[in-house]
Scaffold this motif. Structure first.
Motif, PDB file in Angstrom:
ATOM      1  N   TYR A 260       0.823  -1.214   0.000  1.00 56.27           N
ATOM      2  CA  TYR A 260       0.000   0.000   0.000  1.00 56.27           C
ATOM      3  C   TYR A 260       0.855   1.262   0.000  1.00 56.27           C
ATOM      4  N   ASP A 261       2.025   1.204   0.631  1.00 58.88           N
ATOM      5  CA  ASP A 261       2.902   2.369   0.628  1.00 58.88           C
ATOM      6  C   ASP A 261       3.394   2.683  -0.784  1.00 58.88           C
ATOM      7  N   ILE A 262       3.756   1.648  -1.547  1.00 58.94           N
ATOM      8  CA  ILE A 262       4.326   1.882  -2.875  1.00 58.94           C
ATOM      9  C   ILE A 262       3.254   2.314  -3.862  1.00 58.94           C
ATOM     10  N   ILE A 263       2.076   1.727  -3.804  1.00 52.88           N
ATOM     11  CA  ILE A 263       1.023   2.193  -4.729  1.00 52.88           C
ATOM     12  C   ILE A 263       0.617   3.613  -4.363  1.00 52.88           C
ATOM     13  N   SER A 264       0.672   3.957  -3.079  1.00 54.14           N
ATOM     14  CA  SER A 264       0.383   5.330  -2.660  1.00 54.14           C
ATOM     15  C   SER A 264       1.429   6.288  -3.231  1.00 54.14           C
ATOM     16  N   ALA A 265       2.709   5.905  -3.166  1.00 56.30           N
ATOM     17  CA  ALA A 265       3.769   6.746  -3.725  1.00 56.30           C
ATOM     18  C   ALA A 265       3.606   6.898  -5.234  1.00 56.30           C
ATOM     19  N   PHE A 266       3.195   5.821  -5.896  1.00 57.18           N
ATOM     20  CA  PHE A 266       2.982   5.841  -7.351  1.00 57.18           C
ATOM     21  C   PHE A 266       1.882   6.834  -7.723  1.00 57.18           C
ATOM     22  N   ILE A 267       0.731   6.736  -7.071  1.00 60.58           N
ATOM     23  CA  ILE A 267      -0.399   7.616  -7.393  1.00 60.58           C
ATOM     24  C   ILE A 267      -0.070   9.063  -7.040  1.00 60.58           C
ATOM     25  N   LYS A 268       0.610   9.289  -5.935  1.00 60.22           N
ATOM     26  CA  LYS A 268       0.958  10.649  -5.535  1.00 60.22           C
ATOM     27  C   LYS A 268       1.981  11.259  -6.484  1.00 60.22           C
ATOM     28  N   SER A 269       2.827  10.416  -7.072  1.00 61.90           N
ATOM     29  CA  SER A 269       3.777  10.916  -8.062  1.00 61.90           C
ATOM     30  C   SER A 269       3.059  11.343  -9.338  1.00 61.90           C
ATOM     31  N   ILE A 270       2.049  10.592  -9.743  1.00 56.82           N
ATOM     32  CA  ILE A 270       1.225  10.992 -10.894  1.00 56.82           C
ATOM     33  C   ILE A 270       0.500  12.300 -10.585  1.00 56.82           C
ATOM     34  N   ARG A 271      -0.115  12.363  -9.413  1.00 52.89           N
ATOM     35  CA  ARG A 271      -0.854  13.568  -9.005  1.00 52.89           C
ATOM     36  C   ARG A 271       0.078  14.775  -8.948  1.00 52.89           C
ATOM     37  N   GLY A 272       1.322  14.534  -8.546  1.00 51.66           N
ATOM     38  CA  GLY A 272       2.283  15.617  -8.412  1.00 51.66           C
ATOM     39  C   GLY A 272       3.046  15.920  -9.691  1.00 51.66           C
ATOM     40  N   SER A 273       2.641  15.288 -10.816  1.00 51.44           N
ATOM     41  CA  SER A 273       3.223  15.565 -12.139  1.00 51.44           C
ATOM     42  C   SER A 273       4.719  15.268 -12.213  1.00 51.44           C
ATOM     43  N   ASP A 274       5.132  14.120 -11.637  1.00 47.99           N
ATOM     44  CA  ASP A 274       6.527  13.697 -11.697  1.00 47.99           C
ATOM     45  C   ASP A 274       6.603  12.355 -12.433  1.00 47.99           C
ATOM     46  N   PRO A 275       6.826  12.367 -13.746  1.00 48.79           N
ATOM     47  CA  PRO A 275       6.842  11.106 -14.502  1.00 48.79           C
ATOM     48  C   PRO A 275       7.995  10.186 -14.114  1.00 48.79           C
ATOM     49  N   ASP A 276       9.146  10.755 -13.716  1.00 48.80           N
ATOM     50  CA  ASP A 276      10.275   9.923 -13.313  1.00 48.80           C
ATOM     51  C   ASP A 276       9.925   9.102 -12.072  1.00 48.80           C
ATOM     52  N   ALA A 277       9.349   9.768 -11.074  1.00 47.75           N
ATOM     53  CA  ALA A 277       8.979   9.056  -9.845  1.00 47.75           C
ATOM     54  C   ALA A 277       7.884   8.031 -10.123  1.00 47.75           C
ATOM     55  N   ALA A 278       6.935   8.382 -10.998  1.00 46.10           N
ATOM     56  CA  ALA A 278       5.871   7.434 -11.340  1.00 46.10           C
ATOM     57  C   ALA A 278       6.459   6.169 -11.954  1.00 46.10           C
ATOM     58  N   LEU A 279       7.419   6.327 -12.878  1.00 45.48           N
ATOM     59  CA  LEU A 279       8.047   5.164 -13.501  1.00 45.48           C
ATOM     60  C   LEU A 279       8.857   4.356 -12.483  1.00 45.48           C
ATOM     61  N   TYR A 280       9.523   5.051 -11.564  1.00 49.00           N
ATOM     62  CA  TYR A 280      10.320   4.351 -10.555  1.00 49.00           C
ATOM     63  C   TYR A 280       9.442   3.463  -9.681  1.00 49.00           C
ATOM     64  N   TRP A 281       8.340   4.040  -9.154  1.00 47.40           N
ATOM     65  CA  TRP A 281       7.476   3.256  -8.270  1.00 47.40           C
ATOM     66  C   TRP A 281       6.762   2.147  -9.043  1.00 47.40           C
ATOM     67  N   MET A 282       6.459   2.403 -10.311  1.00 45.92           N
ATOM     68  CA  MET A 282       5.884   1.331 -11.121  1.00 45.92           C
ATOM     69  C   MET A 282       6.896   0.194 -11.283  1.00 45.92           C
ATOM     70  N   ALA A 283       8.161   0.540 -11.517  1.00 42.62           N
ATOM     71  CA  ALA A 283       9.196  -0.487 -11.656  1.00 42.62           C
ATOM     72  C   ALA A 283       9.340  -1.298 -10.368  1.00 42.62           C
ATOM     73  N   ARG A 284       9.227  -0.631  -9.219  1.00 43.60           N
ATOM     74  CA  ARG A 284       9.288  -1.344  -7.947  1.00 43.60           C
ATOM     75  C   ARG A 284       8.171  -2.373  -7.857  1.00 43.60           C
ATOM     76  N   MET A 285       6.984  -1.993  -8.295  1.00 45.76           N
ATOM     77  CA  MET A 285       5.858  -2.927  -8.255  1.00 45.76           C
ATOM     78  C   MET A 285       6.054  -4.078  -9.239  1.00 45.76           C
ATOM     79  N   ILE A 286       6.517  -3.756 -10.430  1.00 46.87           N
ATOM     80  CA  ILE A 286       6.716  -4.794 -11.448  1.00 46.87           C
ATOM     81  C   ILE A 286       7.763  -5.810 -10.978  1.00 46.87           C
ATOM     82  N   GLU A 287       8.904  -5.316 -10.498  1.00 50.55           N
ATOM     83  CA  GLU A 287       9.966  -6.204 -10.035  1.00 50.55           C
ATOM     84  C   GLU A 287       9.543  -7.004  -8.805  1.00 50.55           C
ATOM     85  N   GLY A 288       8.627  -6.448  -8.025  1.00 55.98           N
ATOM     86  CA  GLY A 288       8.135  -7.146  -6.837  1.00 55.98           C
ATOM     87  C   GLY A 288       7.048  -8.158  -7.133  1.00 55.98           C
TER      88      GLY A 288
END
Length: 444
Positions: A260-288
């Motif tokens: 839940y922490d990582i999906i929260s970081a992912f959505i907040k990165s999208i909301r905050g208009s940071d594509p780099d952070a969005a891709l990073y947190w998505m990669a964390r989920m994919i690798e996990g």
């Protein structure tokens, strides 16, 4: 058989305890409580391997009071009642309450937790619970309200290095070997802030380096070359650790708190208009090993909630990504998900529709079932027409611009405003159109 390294190195006193200085450092709340000799019920919440059980055992050694331990995995209601009965019978007048430590208390059912309530409330036992899950979700409210909550953090780099050096220099087994910690990056990465995992890895690496490995085609021992060891010395390098483990070092529990922490970081990165952070947190989920449908589903929600009318195409693209995931799966689905994540993160943002529906729901709860104005009602029968249903309704398509002003809200709410446009090129056009139709009503 000798104990595992993690057990041999388990601290016995607060001075030996590593990490969690916000709780057990000089003058910190738990240290003061323990040193006073009287503690109140509390729950320790933190990730695995950060010292929850160790802290409870230190308290058991420090305080001169009976100490009972239960595991939520193997204990039932009967076990809880038996301990409470023993505690009640064995307690002397004015003596401190016996301590009941429950490991993994989040695994206790509601009935098991209910069985603790009376004893904790009356002071028959002092409860110490340990959990890796958010107590707000896993511990019943009456029990949670009777306990203090202390949050333990993942161990930091300096804490982990201190632990490794202590193991190498003070452990009865390891100190007899010549061990050099040349590189620590892989050890720290694979441990993920978990002290027990760190010590298990260290022990495995040392044992692997001591075993005579198979000879490679070149005639040179693979592990020998990796560890640069002679018969007397073991040199720990990142390459040696990676060779011994050969596994994914990521810590990601799809059913746990980090999920839940990582999906929260992912959505907040999208909301905050940071594509780099969005891709990073998505990669964390994919690798996990996250379910791609879960990621896609959350992006559809974000497209509606955070982007909305500022860019209506975002919802279309998010839905298209969801559809693509359903059709093709991993690994190709990562491309569609990445495209959608970048598009959502770089889109203009508006939550006017989200705020509008929440305001409408609040208004409905406040005002109840107000009658529909007669001219808006359906009139499928002659009787309904005679009663005035649909009488006076003006069909907008019969008027210039397909609009004519008329009342659409209940009589009691004619002045209510629920949707307030926000400023983006797309939404400004909608706002201007509403002002041209309704005038001052839509002038914010």
């Amino acid at each position: 058989m000798s104990q595992p390294l993690a057990e041999r190195l388990r601290p016995r006193t607060l001075d030996e305890y590593i990490g969690q200085q916000h709780l057990v450092g000089q003058g910190a709340v738990l240290r003061r409580m323990i040193e006073s000799g009287r503690i109140s019920s509390f729950i320790l919440w933190g990730p695995p391997g950060v010292g929850k059980t160790t802290l409870a055992q230190i308290i058991a050694h420090r305080l001169e009071t009976p100490f009972y331990t239960l595991s939520a995995v193997t204990s039932g209601v009967k076990d809880v009642r038996d301990v409470i009965e023993k505690a009640q019978k064995g307690r002397f007048f004015n003596e401190a309450s016996p301590i009941l430590f429950i490991d993994e208390i989040h695994r206790f059912s509601k009935s098991q937790q209910d069985s603790l309530l009376g004893a904790v409330e009356r002071g028959i036992v002092t409860l110490i619970g340990a959990t890796t899950e958010n107590p707000s979700f896993e511990v019943i409210r009456p029990l949670l309200s009777r306990c203090q909550l202390y949050v333990l953090k993942s161990l930091e780099k300096d804490d982990l290095l201190q632990l490794v050096n202590r193991a190498i220099t003070t452990d009865v087994v390891l100190k007899e070997k010549q061990i050099e910690l040349k590189e620590s990056g892989a050890l720290l990465r694979f441990s993920g802030g978990d002290a027990r995992k760190l010590l298990n890895i260290l022990e495995l690496v040392v044992e692997s380096a001591e075993v005579s490995p198979e000879t490679s085609p070149s005639g040179q021992s693979d592990l020998s070359s990796l560890s640069s060891q002679s018969s007397q010395k073991i040199v720990i390098t990142d390459e040696l650790v990676e060779h011994c483990l050969q596994q994914n070092p990521l810590a990601y529990d799809k059913d746990g708190e980090m999920h839940y922490d990582i999906i929260s970081a992912f959505i907040k990165s999208i909301r905050g208009s940071d594509p780099d952070a969005a891709l990073y947190w998505m990669a964390r989920m994919i690798e996990g090993g996250e379910d791609p449908q879960f990621i896609a589903r959350r992006m559809v929600i974000s497209a509606s909630e955070d982007i909305g009318l500022a860019n209506p195409n975002a919802l279309l693209l998010a839905n298209a990504a969801f559809d693509t995931v359903m059709k093709i799966g991993w690994p190709e689905a990562r491309i569609a998900l990445a495209e959608a994540a970048v598009y959502l993160a770089t889109s203009p943002k508006s939550n006017s529709a989200y705020l509008g529906i929440d305001a409408a729901l609040a208004l409905v709860k406040q005002t109840g079932n107000l009658p529909v104005p007669l001219h808006l009602r359906n009139a499928p029968t002659q009787l309904m027409k005679q009663l005035g249903y649909s009488d006076g309704y003006q069909y907008p398509h019969d008027f210039p611009g397909h609009f004519t002003p008329q009342q659409y809200m209940p009589d009691e709410l004619t002045s209510a405003r629920l949707w307030h446009g926000q400023h983006s090129p797309s939404e400004d056009k909608l706002c201007q159109r509403m002002v041209s139709y309704w005038g001052k009503r839509f002038e914010d």
